[in-house]
Design a protein around this motif. Structure first.
Motif, short mmCIF file in Angstrom:
data_model
loop_
_atom_site.label_atom_id
_atom_site.label_comp_id
_atom_site.label_asym_id
_atom_site.label_seq_id
_atom_site.Cartn_x
_atom_site.Cartn_y
_atom_site.Cartn_z
N ASP A 31 0.82 -1.21 0.00
CA ASP A 31 0.00 0.00 0.00
C ASP A 31 0.86 1.26 0.00
O ASP A 31 0.58 2.22 -0.73
CB ASP A 31 -0.96 0.01 1.18
CG ASP A 31 -2.04 -1.05 1.06
OD1 ASP A 31 -2.29 -1.53 -0.07
OD2 ASP A 31 -2.63 -1.40 2.10
N GLN A 35 1.06 4.03 -3.07
CA GLN A 35 0.80 5.45 -2.82
C GLN A 35 2.00 6.29 -3.27
O GLN A 35 1.83 7.35 -3.88
CB GLN A 35 0.50 5.71 -1.35
CG GLN A 35 0.15 7.16 -1.04
CD GLN A 35 -1.06 7.65 -1.83
OE1 GLN A 35 -2.09 7.01 -1.83
NE2 GLN A 35 -0.92 8.80 -2.48
N ASP A 92 2.00 9.10 -6.14
CA ASP A 92 2.49 10.46 -5.88
C ASP A 92 3.52 10.88 -6.93
O ASP A 92 3.52 12.03 -7.38
CB ASP A 92 3.09 10.56 -4.48
CG ASP A 92 2.06 10.45 -3.37
OD1 ASP A 92 0.85 10.59 -3.65
OD2 ASP A 92 2.47 10.20 -2.21
N ARG A 117 -4.74 4.95 -10.71
CA ARG A 117 -5.35 4.48 -9.46
C ARG A 117 -6.25 3.26 -9.69
O ARG A 117 -6.32 2.37 -8.87
CB ARG A 117 -6.10 5.61 -8.78
CG ARG A 117 -5.14 6.71 -8.34
CD ARG A 117 -5.73 7.58 -7.27
NE ARG A 117 -4.89 8.72 -6.97
CZ ARG A 117 -3.86 8.70 -6.14
NH1 ARG A 117 -3.51 7.58 -5.55
NH2 ARG A 117 -3.17 9.79 -5.90
#
Length: 146
Positions: A69, A73, A77, A105
């Motif tokens: 996770d 992320q 970013d 995403r």
């Protein structure tokens, strides 16, 4: 006694704020998935490079460390920063950047870290890299599909 409580509360608040700030700066500091995986897993860049050369994906390295996770992320970013730069440079519209980020995403939601694109109906390619080649082919940013 009241003064000590105020000092302790102030200290705790300052500590919490500095920890939150450091976390947000750390996430934004990664420029590549390789940097992200070294920062998230604590491995050296030489270790990551050796594992990558042996055929292991960054996603599988993150999964082995129990940090999938966090890695996803961080990669999102990185992509978002690059898309924002492309919008600022005028090479993409904000709508195009938003659509590409939404696609990233969406792919991450089914990404298992093995780099095959399993679960999304598309062929081989990195879960975060397909379709994003920043003026080059392959994994990266831009308008191309692997």
């Amino acid at each position: 006694m009241k003064n000590n409580k105020k000092m302790m509360t102030g200290f705790a608040l300052a500590l919490a704020l500095s920890a939150a700030t450091m976390t947000s700066f750390a996430a934004a500091a990664y420029k590549t998935p390789a940097e992200a995986i070294t920062g998230i897993t604590g491995k050296t860049s030489d270790e990551v490079t050796a594992e990558r050369r042996s055929g292991k994906t960054y996603g599988s390295m993150a999964a082995e460390a129990g940090k999938s996770d966090e890695f996803q992320q961080a990669v999102a970013d990185i992509h978002e920063d690059r898309l924002n730069q492309a919008v600022a440079d005028g090479t993409l519209t904000q709508e195009q950047a938003d659509a590409q980020l939404a696609a990233i995403r969406e792919r991450q939601a089914v990404c298992d870290g093995n780099g095959t694109g399993a679960g999304n109906g598309y062929g081989a390619g990195g879960c975060n890299g397909t379709g994003m080649g920043y003026h080059r082919r392959g994994n990266g940013f831009g308008y191309r599909n692997n």
